[in-house]
Design an enzyme around this catalytic site. Structure first.
Site, PDB file in Angstrom:
ATOM      1  CG  ASP A   1      17.274 -43.340  15.986  1.00 60.96           C
ATOM      2  OD1 ASP A   1      16.515 -44.312  16.147  1.00 60.96           O
ATOM      3  OD2 ASP A   1      17.031 -42.423  15.183  1.00 60.96           O
TER       4      ASP A   1
ATOM      5  CG  ASP B   1      13.302 -42.518  16.155  1.00 61.85           C
ATOM      6  OD1 ASP B   1      13.994 -41.765  15.463  1.00 61.85           O
ATOM      7  OD2 ASP B   1      13.447 -43.769  16.168  1.00 61.85           O
TER       8      ASP B   1
ATOM      9  CG  ASP C   1      16.215 -38.817  14.963  1.00 62.84           C
ATOM     10  OD1 ASP C   1      17.251 -38.110  14.988  1.00 62.84           O
ATOM     11  OD2 ASP C   1      16.029 -39.730  14.143  1.00 62.84           O
TER      12      ASP C   1
HETATM   13  N1  CTP Z   1      11.697 -40.779   9.453  1.00 59.56           N
HETATM   14  C1  CTP Z   1      11.191 -39.731   8.743  1.00 59.56           C
HETATM   15  N2  CTP Z   1      12.020 -38.754   8.280  1.00 59.56           N
HETATM   16  C2  CTP Z   1      13.358 -38.821   8.526  1.00 59.56           C
HETATM   17  C3  CTP Z   1      13.878 -39.881   9.254  1.00 59.56           C
HETATM   18  C4  CTP Z   1      13.013 -40.859   9.711  1.00 59.56           C
HETATM   19  O1  CTP Z   1       9.985 -39.675   8.529  1.00 59.56           O
HETATM   20  N3  CTP Z   1      14.130 -37.864   8.052  1.00 59.56           N
HETATM   21  C5  CTP Z   1      10.793 -41.822   9.928  1.00 59.56           C
HETATM   22  C6  CTP Z   1      11.063 -43.129   9.220  1.00 59.56           C
HETATM   23  O2  CTP Z   1      10.241 -43.275   8.104  1.00 59.56           O
HETATM   24  C7  CTP Z   1      10.739 -44.140  10.262  1.00 59.56           C
HETATM   25  C8  CTP Z   1      10.902 -43.409  11.586  1.00 59.56           C
HETATM   26  O3  CTP Z   1      11.050 -42.059  11.276  1.00 59.56           O
HETATM   27  O4  CTP Z   1       9.405 -44.512  10.122  1.00 59.56           O
HETATM   28  C9  CTP Z   1      12.044 -43.935  12.384  1.00 59.56           C
HETATM   29  O5  CTP Z   1      13.237 -43.870  11.645  1.00 59.56           O
HETATM   30  P1  CTP Z   1      14.598 -44.511  12.138  1.00 59.56           P
HETATM   31  O6  CTP Z   1      14.923 -44.048  13.496  1.00 59.56           O
HETATM   32  O7  CTP Z   1      15.601 -44.255  11.086  1.00 59.56           O
HETATM   33  O8  CTP Z   1      14.280 -46.073  12.076  1.00 59.56           O
HETATM   34  P2  CTP Z   1      13.709 -47.084  13.163  1.00 59.56           P
HETATM   35  O9  CTP Z   1      12.595 -47.804  12.514  1.00 59.56           O
HETATM   36  O10 CTP Z   1      13.406 -46.372  14.437  1.00 59.56           O
HETATM   37  O11 CTP Z   1      14.908 -48.099  13.335  1.00 59.56           O
HETATM   38  P3  CTP Z   1      16.029 -48.088  14.488  1.00 59.56           P
HETATM   39  O12 CTP Z   1      15.427 -48.896  15.588  1.00 59.56           O
HETATM   40  O13 CTP Z   1      17.230 -48.729  13.904  1.00 59.56           O
HETATM   41  O14 CTP Z   1      16.268 -46.670  14.880  1.00 59.56           O
HETATM   42 MN    MN Z   2      14.813 -45.143  15.356  1.00 60.38          MN
HETATM   43 MN    MN Z   3      15.454 -41.925  13.925  1.00 62.56          MN
END
Ligand code: CTP
Ligand code: MN
Ligand code: MN
Length: 480
Positions: free
Chosen positions: A321, A323, A404
């Site tokens: 995703d 963020d 997100d």
């Molecule tokens: N996070 C959070 N609360 C959530 C979801 C996520 O605090 N409800 C934080 C996670 O701890 C993480 C960050 O947001 O540090 C990013 O989460 P995520 O997008 O799930 O993972 P990524 O590390 O960005 O991996 P990817 O590249 O696959 O998206």
């Molecule tokens: Mn992410």
């Molecule tokens: Mn995320």
């Protein structure tokens, strides 16, 4: 009236603005065994005398100074900082430093100044591989992916089976292997390493001896694993739901669609965009989405600041995703921002799905609830963007991408950036370190010192690491 102690301190700080007299000498003092306060004192002293002293190790460092450390140890420490270190440093004992301070210039390097090469294994392991992932640097390039891939699979399988404790144990072992500066080729190399438990060792041994893990091979083809993996690949479906469906005989998407199960709004969107959402998001796509988000946010609230967080901030080239963290330099201006951003995006047909949650964070005088919740309470929007693409062929003009969005007041921004940059294990380890070692509670909103019974403020990630007594780890080295 400023208290005497403070005045003295600020006096010292301003004295550091001295000129560099010896540009070919860039000193780095190793904190280990020297201690933080002695290191700070010696740094000040050297700077006053016109020496250049770096606080962080980098390519520009020429002279590494340490006290009571062996040559091996310092060399290994340096290898850990930069795996493919190109330029070599001169690694010297503190005696060279003190003599140079006395002389007021860099003295000639004699044999007695050079570090001795004495093996001291037990000690070196603990030093090189401290047990909390937030004490280590973990870049994206790993020497041990054949092991970490297998262990990640087992961690994922444990998560699918709701065995969270076991999953975290695997993830800690994975993080240790990722941080190792060398490829593991024999079991003796694992001796003394933290977090690599019996189970993980068995898997590693299997791979060293047979080229593959029998446990992975026997799990990967099971109906259960295949079905749970497929079903949890639907946005909005967790391991518990997937397991419930699997138990009623659902093993694929068609069976799910025909099952008559009531899907919630998120799951319906997840099923509809299943293919797209399981395609990795590229850095270029993340940037395009960043431009759209920026336009939306600045349109509804000029002066806002948008930060890319998550995996892309850690330097990953793809993600599941994108963020973003949004704030405004005037505290309070950010209130109510998200619904306006959502309206803006909706009006332009950008959103295929969105669910906005209001901010529910309240700072309590007596500190956060115990144990502090892992979930933060920022205003947030979990969404699916409709991203127009030119290179998708004649019939497909767009793809779905998970995005997100999180809004933070500026006073909590440093904590929010740190909390949303990840990796998930790095965050978990930061909180564990804070609680177990420092008696503090860290969240994406604040840091509370349980001993002093007060919140510790911070306006940058660096300050938070300093409050926690940790060396600053940049985002690209948080890939634990
Ligand atoms: N996070 C959070 N609360 C959530 C979801 C996520 O605090 N409800 C934080 C996670 O701890 C993480 C960050 O947001 O540090 C990013 O989460 P995520 O997008 O799930 O993972 P990524 O590390 O960005 O991996 P990817 O590249 O696959 O998206
Ligand atoms: Mn992410
Ligand atoms: Mn995320």
């Amino acid at each position: 009236m400023v208290p005497l102690k403070r005045r003295k301190l600020s006096g010292i700080v301003s004295d550091t603005e001295t000129t560099v007299k010896f540009p070919h000498v860039v000193i780095f003092l190793l904190e280990r065994k020297m201690g933080a306060s002695r290191r700070a004192f010696l740094s000040q002293l050297a700077r006053k005398k016109g020496f250049q002293v770096e606080d962080y190790f980098s390519d520009s460092v020429t002279h590494v100074i340490s006290e009571n450390n062996t040559g091996d140890m310092v060399k290994m420490w340096l290898d850990m900082q930069q795996k493919d270190r190109a330029n070599k440093t001169v690694n010297l004992d503190i005696s060279w430093f003190t003599e140079s301070m006395r002389a007021g210039c860099p003295v000639e390097i004699l044999d007695k100044h050079k570090l001795q090469e004495v093996e001291n294994e037990g000690e070196s392991v603990e030093f090189l591989m401290p047990s909390y992932a937030c004490q280590r640097r973990t870049s994206l390039d790993s020497h041990n992916s054949i092991f970490t891939d297998a262990l990640s699979f087992l961690a994922e399988n444990a998560e699918l089976n709701n065995e969270d404790g076991r999953a975290v144990a695997f993830r800690r072992a994975i993080a240790v292997l990722k941080a190792l500066p060398v490829k593991v080729t024999s079991m003796t190399q694992l001796r003394g390493l933290p977090c690599v438990g019996e189970h993980s060792q068995k898997v590693i041994k299997d791979i060293i001896e047979n080229g593959a893990s029998s446990e992975v091979e026997s799990t990967i083809h099971t109906e259960r694993f295949k079905a749970l993996k497929l079903l949890t690949g639907i946005f909005g479906v967790g391991s518990k739901t997937a397991d419930r469906w699997f138990k009623t005989g659902i093993q694929n998407l068609t069976q799910l669609a025909n099952s008559g199960n009531d899907l919630n709004r998120a799951q319906r969107a997840g099923l509809e965009h299943y293919y797209d959402l399981n395609q990795p998001v590229t850095k270029a796509e993340a940037e395009t989405i960043g431009d759209i988000v920026k336009k939306a946010v600045l349109d509804v609230l000029p002066g806002s600041e948008i930060t890319l967080t998550g995996g892309f901030r850690r330097g990953k080239i793809t993600g599941h995703d994108v963020d973003f963290l949004i704030t405004h330099p005037d505290e309070g201006k950010e209130v109510g921002l998200m619904p306006k951003v959502v309206s803006w995006l909706t009006a332009r047909g950008v959103l295929l799905y969105q669910k906005t949650t209001r901010n529910s964070y309240l700072e309590k005088e007596e500190g956060p609830a115990q144990p502090p919740s892992n979930m933060d309470r920022f205003e947030r929007c979990l969404s699916i963007f409709k991203l127009e693409e030119k290179e998708m062929g004649p019939d497909k003009k767009w793809r779905a991408v998970r995005v997100d969005l999180v809004v933070s007041p500026i006073s909590q921004f440093a904590f929010a950036v740190l909390g949303w940059t990840g990796s998930k294990l790095f965050e978990r380890e930061l909180r564990r370190w804070a609680g177990q070692v420092k008696s503090m509670s860290l969240s994406s909103h604040a840091l509370f010192d349980n001993k002093q019974c007060k919140y510790l403020k911070a306006t940058s990630e660096e300050e938070i690491f300093a409050h926690l007594g940790l060396e600053f780890i940049p985002p690209s080295e948080r890939n634990a």
